[in-house]
Design a protein around this motif. Structure first.
Motif, PDB file in Angstrom:
ATOM      1  N   TRP A  23       0.826  -1.206   0.000  1.00 25.11           N
ATOM      2  CA  TRP A  23       0.000   0.000   0.000  1.00 25.11           C
ATOM      3  C   TRP A  23       0.859   1.254   0.000  1.00 25.11           C
ATOM      4  O   TRP A  23       0.521   2.262  -0.644  1.00 25.11           O
ATOM      5  CB  TRP A  23      -0.933   0.004   1.210  1.00 25.11           C
ATOM      6  N   LYS A  24       1.964   1.204   0.721  1.00 29.38           N
ATOM      7  CA  LYS A  24       2.850   2.366   0.764  1.00 29.38           C
ATOM      8  C   LYS A  24       3.449   2.648  -0.620  1.00 29.38           C
ATOM      9  O   LYS A  24       3.450   3.801  -1.089  1.00 29.38           O
ATOM     10  CB  LYS A  24       3.972   2.105   1.775  1.00 29.38           C
ATOM     11  N   GLY A  27       0.733   3.861  -3.065  1.00 25.54           N
ATOM     12  CA  GLY A  27       0.363   5.246  -2.789  1.00 25.54           C
ATOM     13  C   GLY A  27       1.382   6.225  -3.363  1.00 25.54           C
ATOM     14  O   GLY A  27       1.013   7.226  -3.996  1.00 25.54           O
ATOM     15  N   LEU A  28       2.662   5.931  -3.173  1.00 27.34           N
ATOM     16  CA  LEU A  28       3.708   6.791  -3.724  1.00 27.34           C
ATOM     17  C   LEU A  28       3.696   6.760  -5.248  1.00 27.34           C
ATOM     18  O   LEU A  28       3.909   7.786  -5.909  1.00 27.34           O
ATOM     19  CB  LEU A  28       5.075   6.348  -3.195  1.00 27.34           C
ATOM     20  N   LEU A  30       1.078   6.179  -7.281  1.00 28.18           N
ATOM     21  CA  LEU A  30      -0.064   6.961  -7.759  1.00 28.18           C
ATOM     22  C   LEU A  30       0.178   8.456  -7.577  1.00 28.18           C
ATOM     23  O   LEU A  30      -0.195   9.269  -8.432  1.00 28.18           O
ATOM     24  CB  LEU A  30      -1.334   6.533  -7.032  1.00 28.18           C
ATOM     25  N   GLY A  31       0.820   8.829  -6.466  1.00 29.62           N
ATOM     26  CA  GLY A  31       1.144  10.233  -6.247  1.00 29.62           C
ATOM     27  C   GLY A  31       2.072  10.774  -7.317  1.00 29.62           C
ATOM     28  O   GLY A  31       1.866  11.884  -7.839  1.00 29.62           O
ATOM     29  N   SER A  84       6.180   1.834 -10.626  1.00 27.44           N
ATOM     30  CA  SER A  84       5.945   1.043  -9.405  1.00 27.44           C
ATOM     31  C   SER A  84       7.177   0.230  -9.048  1.00 27.44           C
ATOM     32  O   SER A  84       7.496   0.055  -7.861  1.00 27.44           O
ATOM     33  CB  SER A  84       4.731   0.119  -9.587  1.00 27.44           C
TER      34      SER A  84
END
Length: 234
Positions: A23-24, A27-28, A30-31, A84
């Motif tokens: 998840w971390k 999240g990064l 997608l940011g 990713s």
């Protein structure tokens, strides 16, 4: 050996500790993609304004803007696996340590790569993956050959980088590379499994964590526990 390693790696990928890393990293990722999309769309708007397209052809301006936005969305969706991989690369040592600790509790733990080396590996691998996939994209629509090139290139790259990363926690990098070549059939088979994941949208985002868990297990099984008694000092 590969089936057992893959089953264990899949279980680990969805375990709470690795799920937190997943998840971390997502999240990064997608940011970063959102920031890239915003930046590129601003460039498109600036280009249109500098050429006075809005004033002369307002309908064409709106059409061009939305077409450019859609095109950027497609490009960023294509770049997402590479980004990713880059982001997850900074967490792979932590993921490898979790797999070693939970699945091989009686073995000595490996030593993490120095931060500079880990960053170099992550950036290099993401860059090479992006370049190879862009080259493969050129011939992607050629029947059979395009898909084979895409699959084969990713299989080799994933096998090389992830196995050496897992092995380098216990042995010098040149020795890790030599071990990969010695067991080329098995490591490349694991790379083929990871490459198959890369082809499937959404599932390809799991590839980094699944890959490192898979290669930790494969390295352990190929090495034998006696040879892992003393990880190489950094």
């Amino acid at each position: 050996m590969l089936v057992e390693s893959a089953t264990a790696a899949l279980r680990q990928t969805f375990s709470p500790p690795l799920r937190a890393i997943l998840w971390k990293s997502l999240g990064l990722t997608l940011g970063l993609l959102v920031l890239l999309w915003l930046g590129l769309t601003r460039l498109v708007q600036a280009f249109q304004a500098s050429h006075h397209i809005s004033a002369q052809y307002p309908i064409l301006d709106s059409l061009a803007y939305y077409l450019a936005g859609f095109g950027l969305f497609v490009v960023l969706a294509y770049l997402m696996p590479a980004i990713s991989i880059l982001v997850a690369g900074f967490f792979l040592d932590d993921a490898a340590a979790i797999v070693e600790r939970t699945d091989f509790p009686n073995d000595p733990p490996g030593r993490p790569m120095p931060l500079g080396t880990a960053m170099f590996y992550a950036v290099r691998f993401a860059g090479v993956t992006l370049l190879v996939n862009l080259a493969a994209l050129v011939i992607f629509f050629v029947p059979v050959i395009g898909i084979a090139a895409f699959f084969g290139a990713n299989a080799y790259l994933l096998a090389r980088e992830y196995f050496e990363m897992a092995a380098a926690r216990f042995r010098p990098l040149p020795e890790a590379a030599e071990m990969r070549r010695t067991f080329a059939v098995r490591t490349l088979s694991a790379g083929c499994l990871m490459s198959a994941m890369m082809i499937v949208p959404i599932l390809n985002l799991l590839t980094p964590l699944f890959g490192i868990a898979l290669m930790v297990h494969l390295h352990k099984r190929l090495s034998g526990r006696r040879q892992l008694a003393a990880p190489v000092p950094r």
